[in-house]
Design an enzyme around this catalytic site. Structure first.
Site, PDB file in Angstrom:
ATOM      1  N   ASP A  13       0.808  -1.224   0.000  1.00  0.00           N
ATOM      2  CA  ASP A  13       0.000   0.000   0.000  1.00  0.00           C
ATOM      3  C   ASP A  13       0.842   1.277   0.000  1.00  0.00           C
ATOM      4  O   ASP A  13       0.428   2.292   0.555  1.00  0.00           O
ATOM      5  CB  ASP A  13      -0.968   0.026   1.204  1.00  0.00           C
ATOM      6  CG  ASP A  13      -1.890  -1.169   1.219  1.00  0.00           C
ATOM      7  OD1 ASP A  13      -2.228  -1.665   0.131  1.00  0.00           O
ATOM      8  OD2 ASP A  13      -2.266  -1.616   2.318  1.00  0.00           O
ATOM      9  N   LYS A  16       2.192   2.141  -5.148  1.00  0.00           N
ATOM     10  CA  LYS A  16       2.862   1.617  -6.351  1.00  0.00           C
ATOM     11  C   LYS A  16       2.036   1.858  -7.611  1.00  0.00           C
ATOM     12  O   LYS A  16       2.576   2.145  -8.672  1.00  0.00           O
ATOM     13  CB  LYS A  16       3.129   0.108  -6.181  1.00  0.00           C
ATOM     14  CG  LYS A  16       4.045  -0.214  -5.015  1.00  0.00           C
ATOM     15  CD  LYS A  16       4.211  -1.714  -4.810  1.00  0.00           C
ATOM     16  CE  LYS A  16       2.966  -2.419  -4.302  1.00  0.00           C
ATOM     17  NZ  LYS A  16       2.564  -2.093  -2.928  1.00  0.00           N
ATOM     18  N   ASN A  38      -4.767 -10.065  -4.193  1.00  0.00           N
ATOM     19  CA  ASN A  38      -4.567  -9.488  -2.854  1.00  0.00           C
ATOM     20  C   ASN A  38      -4.080  -8.049  -2.982  1.00  0.00           C
ATOM     21  O   ASN A  38      -4.212  -7.261  -2.052  1.00  0.00           O
ATOM     22  CB  ASN A  38      -3.579 -10.329  -2.017  1.00  0.00           C
ATOM     23  CG  ASN A  38      -2.294 -10.691  -2.750  1.00  0.00           C
ATOM     24  OD1 ASN A  38      -2.183 -10.512  -3.959  1.00  0.00           O
ATOM     25  ND2 ASN A  38      -1.329 -11.224  -2.026  1.00  0.00           N
ATOM     26  N   GLY A  40      -4.042  -4.163  -4.257  1.00  0.00           N
ATOM     27  CA  GLY A  40      -5.061  -3.160  -4.544  1.00  0.00           C
ATOM     28  C   GLY A  40      -4.353  -1.895  -4.964  1.00  0.00           C
ATOM     29  O   GLY A  40      -3.814  -1.182  -4.131  1.00  0.00           O
ATOM     30  N   HIS A  41      -4.293  -1.656  -6.255  1.00  0.00           N
ATOM     31  CA  HIS A  41      -3.512  -0.528  -6.762  1.00  0.00           C
ATOM     32  C   HIS A  41      -4.436   0.552  -7.305  1.00  0.00           C
ATOM     33  O   HIS A  41      -5.239   0.301  -8.199  1.00  0.00           O
ATOM     34  CB  HIS A  41      -2.532  -1.018  -7.831  1.00  0.00           C
ATOM     35  CG  HIS A  41      -1.487  -1.946  -7.274  1.00  0.00           C
ATOM     36  ND1 HIS A  41      -0.506  -2.520  -8.024  1.00  0.00           N
ATOM     37  CD2 HIS A  41      -1.283  -2.385  -5.999  1.00  0.00           C
ATOM     38  CE1 HIS A  41       0.270  -3.272  -7.243  1.00  0.00           C
ATOM     39  NE2 HIS A  41      -0.196  -3.221  -6.009  1.00  0.00           N
ATOM     40  N   GLN A 223       2.328  -5.996  -3.205  1.00  0.00           N
ATOM     41  CA  GLN A 223       2.714  -6.161  -1.803  1.00  0.00           C
ATOM     42  C   GLN A 223       3.990  -5.348  -1.519  1.00  0.00           C
ATOM     43  O   GLN A 223       4.247  -4.383  -2.203  1.00  0.00           O
ATOM     44  CB  GLN A 223       2.911  -7.643  -1.436  1.00  0.00           C
ATOM     45  CG  GLN A 223       1.629  -8.469  -1.392  1.00  0.00           C
ATOM     46  CD  GLN A 223       1.026  -8.783  -2.752  1.00  0.00           C
ATOM     47  OE1 GLN A 223       1.666  -9.368  -3.604  1.00  0.00           O
ATOM     48  NE2 GLN A 223      -0.212  -8.394  -2.957  1.00  0.00           N
ATOM     49  N   THR A 300      -9.763  -4.986   0.799  1.00  0.00           N
ATOM     50  CA  THR A 300     -10.671  -5.571   1.793  1.00  0.00           C
ATOM     51  C   THR A 300     -11.427  -4.518   2.605  1.00  0.00           C
ATOM     52  O   THR A 300     -12.302  -4.865   3.398  1.00  0.00           O
ATOM     53  CB  THR A 300      -9.878  -6.446   2.793  1.00  0.00           C
ATOM     54  OG1 THR A 300      -8.881  -5.622   3.412  1.00  0.00           O
ATOM     55  CG2 THR A 300      -9.214  -7.602   2.088  1.00  0.00           C
ATOM     56  N   ASP A 332       2.131  14.783   1.412  1.00  0.00           N
ATOM     57  CA  ASP A 332       1.104  15.783   1.735  1.00  0.00           C
ATOM     58  C   ASP A 332       0.282  15.429   2.970  1.00  0.00           C
ATOM     59  O   ASP A 332      -0.274  16.308   3.622  1.00  0.00           O
ATOM     60  CB  ASP A 332       0.169  15.965   0.520  1.00  0.00           C
ATOM     61  CG  ASP A 332      -0.391  14.645   0.027  1.00  0.00           C
ATOM     62  OD1 ASP A 332       0.404  13.745  -0.335  1.00  0.00           O
ATOM     63  OD2 ASP A 332      -1.630  14.487   0.025  1.00  0.00           O
TER      64      ASP A 332
HETATM   65  P1  IMO Z   1      -0.567  -4.045  -2.439  1.00  0.00           P
HETATM   66  O1  IMO Z   1      -0.081  -4.573  -3.745  1.00  0.00           O
HETATM   67  C1  IMO Z   1      -0.979  -4.470   1.855  1.00  0.00           C
HETATM   68  C2  IMO Z   1      -1.059  -8.547   3.487  1.00  0.00           C
HETATM   69  C3  IMO Z   1      -2.344  -8.999   4.126  1.00  0.00           C
HETATM   70  C4  IMO Z   1      -1.802  -9.953   5.175  1.00  0.00           C
HETATM   71  C5  IMO Z   1      -0.639 -10.619   4.457  1.00  0.00           C
HETATM   72  C6  IMO Z   1      -0.979 -11.964   3.846  1.00  0.00           C
HETATM   73  O2  IMO Z   1      -1.829  -3.301  -2.506  1.00  0.00           O
HETATM   74  O3  IMO Z   1       0.529  -3.295  -1.749  1.00  0.00           O
HETATM   75  P2  IMO Z   1      -2.348 -12.654   1.683  1.00  0.00           P
HETATM   76  O4  IMO Z   1      -3.778 -12.425   1.318  1.00  0.00           O
HETATM   77  O5  IMO Z   1      -1.371 -12.101   0.719  1.00  0.00           O
HETATM   78  O6  IMO Z   1      -2.063 -14.100   2.006  1.00  0.00           O
HETATM   79  O7  IMO Z   1      -2.156 -11.876   3.075  1.00  0.00           O
HETATM   80  O8  IMO Z   1      -0.245  -9.722   3.444  1.00  0.00           O
HETATM   81  N1  IMO Z   1      -1.176  -8.042   2.094  1.00  0.00           N
HETATM   82  C7  IMO Z   1      -1.116  -6.746   1.752  1.00  0.00           C
HETATM   83  N2  IMO Z   1      -1.032  -5.641   2.515  1.00  0.00           N
HETATM   84  N3  IMO Z   1      -0.972  -4.338   0.530  1.00  0.00           N
HETATM   85  C8  IMO Z   1      -1.028  -5.443  -0.256  1.00  0.00           C
HETATM   86  O9  IMO Z   1      -0.900  -5.380  -1.592  1.00  0.00           O
HETATM   87  C9  IMO Z   1      -1.144  -6.716   0.352  1.00  0.00           C
HETATM   88  N4  IMO Z   1      -1.254  -7.981  -0.112  1.00  0.00           N
HETATM   89  C10 IMO Z   1      -1.249  -8.786   0.963  1.00  0.00           C
HETATM   90  O10 IMO Z   1      -3.033  -7.929   4.690  1.00  0.00           O
HETATM   91  O11 IMO Z   1      -1.281  -9.232   6.258  1.00  0.00           O
HETATM   92 MG    MG Z   2      -3.173  -2.724  -1.050  1.00  0.00          MG
END
Ligand code: IMO
Ligand code: MG
Length: 428
Positions: A13, A16, A38, A40-41, A223, A300, A332
């Site tokens: 998060d 990216k 998983n 969320g961009h 991630q 989520t 910001d």
């Molecule tokens: P982006 O690409 C933030 C976290 C989940 C959990 C752990 C394992 O948007 O940065 P999973 O469903 O992958 O088995 O969950 O990883 N998690 C993320 N946290 N941004 C994400 O993706 C994430 N993808 C997985 O919250 O702690």
């Molecule tokens: Mg995310």
């Protein structure tokens, strides 16, 4: 034959999606190499606001290939839904290519993700519930279904028959859940295959051909490094390799092709799900950061944990990935704070901890050592030039640069494509 990577330096998060959309103008392809829906961009540009989970974030540029590499796990239902939505909003998705080697997140993976989490009780990871872990488990166990299998009923049926028999035993005997019907799952999988068929292409070849023609590609990380299966705070991690090594295996790319590795960091820290987070704030400052930054998950909707910038963790990510440059996002959000803090080290049990520890139990005990800096009243929001930043904000950026150990090349001052300061050329 340059490839440039955009990789999360924290717990995901980091922004990216915005960075990839911003940089994609300069490349011919944007490639996802790990993770699944998983991710969320969020992308905000002249065409609107988009929340992407599987489709690469360069999709709004009509000339740019969107490639889903072999290292990604694909939930066809989620992907097809995303494609329909993009289509409805006038975005052309014809240039999307999916690797036939990518593994498919099947309905039993999603079910098992929920059942596994429930059975972990207090030790739950807090997954996104998208079936990601169970899909990678099957890939490693060599019982996965790949995108290519969906196109071939003769190959799919016996594999699915065997796998589902095993999965149903786990679902019913271990968890007391309800078995899935082979006919239903098979019919669904074959229907997905037909819908996905036009997009299934030899992505490794496409990537290699683009590079051989001296065209540029952008590797879109999902991630973050601190969620990396090997390098993150195990077991509170995801089941793939978001860091740079994953880009090579998740794509069939040789490391010499990579000309730059950009680490994306938020100007503070957030984390979703379980696991240690040394700088987490439980006070009014934390609430203020969360509300101002609207720190709720794109995938989520969960509330994100928030805290100050964690430099030892940031430096560790820098070392794992060899970041050649840094992107600092959401500067910001810190506008208007009387002072800002940076964690410059940890202490545990009276001892100084020099490095981000591999031992998760030790990380849980780490207390942050803070450096406090004066805040800034004048807004950085929407700034497009370094000279527009108040001096204290610039000092904050410089300090982070020093502590993480790599130069800041881009600063993001808002969600929109234009709300960006290009400090230094990233892609020539
Ligand atoms: P982006 O690409 C933030 C976290 C989940 C959990 C752990 C394992 O948007 O940065 P999973 O469903 O992958 O088995 O969950 O990883 N998690 C993320 N946290 N941004 C994400 O993706 C994430 N993808 C997985 O919250 O702690
Ligand atoms: Mg995310």
């Amino acid at each position: 034959m340059p490839a440039y990577a955009v990789i999360g330096g924290q717990w995901g998060d980091e922004g990216k999606g915005k960075v990839v959309d911003y940089l994609a103008e300069r490349v011919d392809g944007v490639v996802r190499y790990a993770g699944g829906n998983n991710a969320g961009h969020t992308v905000v540009n002249d065409k609107g606001e988009f929340h992407l989970h599987l489709v690469p974030s360069g999709i709004c540029w009509p000339e740019v290939y969107g490639i889903i590499g072999n290292g990604v796990v694909v939930d066809p239902e989620a992907l097809l839904g995303e494609l329909r939505e993009l289509g409805d909003r006038g975005i052309d998705t014809e240039r999307l290519c999916i690797s036939e080697r990518a593994h498919v997140t099947m309905p039993y993976h999603v079910l098992l993700d929920a059942l596994d989490e429930e059975s972990r009780g207090e030790l739950a990871i807090g997954t996104t519930g998208r079936g990601i872990g169970p899909t990678y488990i099957d890939k490693t166990a060599r019982m996965g279904i790949r995108v290519g299998d969906l196109l071939d009923p003769d190959s799919l049926k016996p594999r699915l028959e065997q796998t589902l028999d095993y999965k149903n035993k786990v679902i019913t005997a271990i968890y007391g859940g309800e078995a899935l019907s082979l006919d239903d799952v098979l019919a669904k999988a074959l229907a997905w295959g037909e819908e996905l068929r036009p997009y299934v292409r030899p992505t490794e070849q496409i990537v290699q051909d683009l590079l051989a023609q001296d065209r540029k590609i952008l590797l879109e990380g999902a991630q973050g490094t601190l969620l990396d299966l090997d390098h993150g705070s195990y077991p509170y991690v995801t089941s793939s390799s978001p860091s740079i090594g994953g880009a090579c295996t998740g794509l069939g790319l040789n490391p010499q092709a990579i000309a730059g590795v950009l680490g994306v960091y938020k100007a503070y820290s957030t984390r979703v799900g379980g696991g240690p987070m040394p700088t987490e704030l439980f006070d009014d400052t934390g609430d203020k950061l969360r509300e101002k930054g609207h720190e709720y998950g794109v995938t989520t909707g969960r509330t994100r944990r928030v805290g100050w910038f964690d430099a030892p963790a940031g430096r560790y990510s820098q070392q794992v990935n060899g970041f050649t440059g840094m992107v600092l996002t959401r500067l910001d959000i810190l506008d208007g704070f009387a002072s800002v803090k940076i964690c410059v080290g940890y202490r545990a049990g009276g001892e100084e901890i020099a490095r981000f520890p591999a031992d998760t139990r030790l990380l849980e005990k780490c207390e942050p050592v803070y450096e406090e800096m004066p805040g800034w009243k004048e807004p950085t929001a929407r700034a497009t030039d370094l000279a527009q930043l108040p001096e204290n904000a610039r000092a904050y950026v410089r300090r982070i640069e020093e502590l993480v150990g790599c130069p800041v090349q881009i600063i993001s001052t808002g969600p929109g494509r234009e709300e960006t300061i290009l400090v230094d050329t990233v892609i020539p």
